[in-house]
Design an enzyme around this catalytic site. Sequence first.
Site, PDB file in Angstrom:
ATOM      1  N   CYS A 148       0.840  -1.207   0.000  1.00 56.09           N
ATOM      2  CA  CYS A 148       0.000   0.000   0.000  1.00 56.09           C
ATOM      3  C   CYS A 148       0.867   1.246   0.000  1.00 56.09           C
ATOM      4  O   CYS A 148       1.373   1.664   1.042  1.00 56.09           O
ATOM      5  CB  CYS A 148      -0.934  -0.007   1.208  1.00 56.09           C
ATOM      6  SG  CYS A 148      -2.039   1.427   1.271  1.00 56.09           S
ATOM      7  N   CYS A 184      -0.477   4.131   2.054  1.00 59.14           N
ATOM      8  CA  CYS A 184      -0.342   3.907   3.497  1.00 59.14           C
ATOM      9  C   CYS A 184       1.084   4.183   3.969  1.00 59.14           C
ATOM     10  O   CYS A 184       1.298   4.786   5.025  1.00 59.14           O
ATOM     11  CB  CYS A 184      -0.695   2.462   3.852  1.00 59.14           C
ATOM     12  SG  CYS A 184      -2.330   1.912   3.350  1.00 59.14           S
ATOM     13  N   ASP A 185       2.073   3.726   3.205  1.00 60.91           N
ATOM     14  CA  ASP A 185       3.438   3.663   3.711  1.00 60.91           C
ATOM     15  C   ASP A 185       4.468   4.461   2.930  1.00 60.91           C
ATOM     16  O   ASP A 185       5.624   4.552   3.344  1.00 60.91           O
ATOM     17  CB  ASP A 185       3.894   2.191   3.757  1.00 60.91           C
ATOM     18  CG  ASP A 185       3.015   1.343   4.659  1.00 60.91           C
ATOM     19  OD1 ASP A 185       2.564   1.873   5.699  1.00 60.91           O
ATOM     20  OD2 ASP A 185       2.767   0.174   4.336  1.00 60.91           O
TER      21      ASP A 185
END
Length: 334
Positions: free
Chosen positions: A136, A139-140
């Site tokens: 992701c 996300c990261d």
Amino acid sequence: MSDTRHSKVLIIGSGPAGYTAGVYAARAMLEPVLVQGLEPGGQLTTTTEVENWPGDTEVQGPDLMVRMEGHARAMGCDIVGDIITSLDLATRPFVAQSDSGTVYTADAVILATGARAKWLGLPSEEKFKGFGVSACATCDGFFYRGQEIVVIGGGNTAVEEALFLTNFASKVTLIHRRDELRAEKILIDRLMKNPKIEPLWFHQLEEVVGEDTPMGVTGIRVKHVTTGEITEIPAKGVFVAIGHAPANELVKDTLETHHGGYVVTKPGTTETSIPGVFAAGDLTDHKYRQAVTSAGMGCMAALEAERWLSEQDLDSGKDTTEPLGYGAPASAAE
């Protein structure tokens, strides 16, 4: 003899969509039962820092899910550590068989089983998940500012993640086993024009390399698909972007699906092709796949289930079991 539990609303799944549905259904006095499934908390339990959850500048993914579970419990949602193995939507009340042997029946069902990122299945990939290996970018990606990272894949997901990651990384190497991407032409054009992205054709990931103390990725080894030659590439992050698969095993032969198995809902709602069955979160969402959008859909599903139940004749004093007459619909074209 197996136990049978009946509820007005059965929620299957325990990510942001499931727990939010539990909060709203409980507040509506529907006395919901939530069955957590194989991975309580969902994909966020494999994420470390989360910086895009409203109200938290930074929160650990597992901690966020513990809080959401606690919130649902506090509202009165009955949360059960069990796994639904089959779901019969052909009669009402709906019937769910479980791994524990308990039979769950319900007047309405909210499906929140989520989706799972596809992985390559390498031992080194599994070892460094959450410590440099991710699926992701949104996300990261923020954690790799100024770092060299790699993206594995050749479709829309890989190209979109590679482009997004250029906002943070000093260099993005796209690893693809062919010499032609399977993404939309406009995305390919953007990727090829981006000076931060370097495609590496005819290669596949062989091994993720890293350190144990502290746990972290230092690079990868890739293999040329025809010559077998091994090349080492330094990297701090490895993003596996070969797509997502909706966790639709319970309903893939019963509900209408599209885009590779995501459950179809009526526009602007969480209603599925069977009345009384609602779907929320990543099980239905092939586009956004974010915790906050999943939570929003969980809210919608609970409110819509409450409204639908209020319109039904569900006098508990009589047998409400009835055939619904639904066969397995053909999946919509992908």
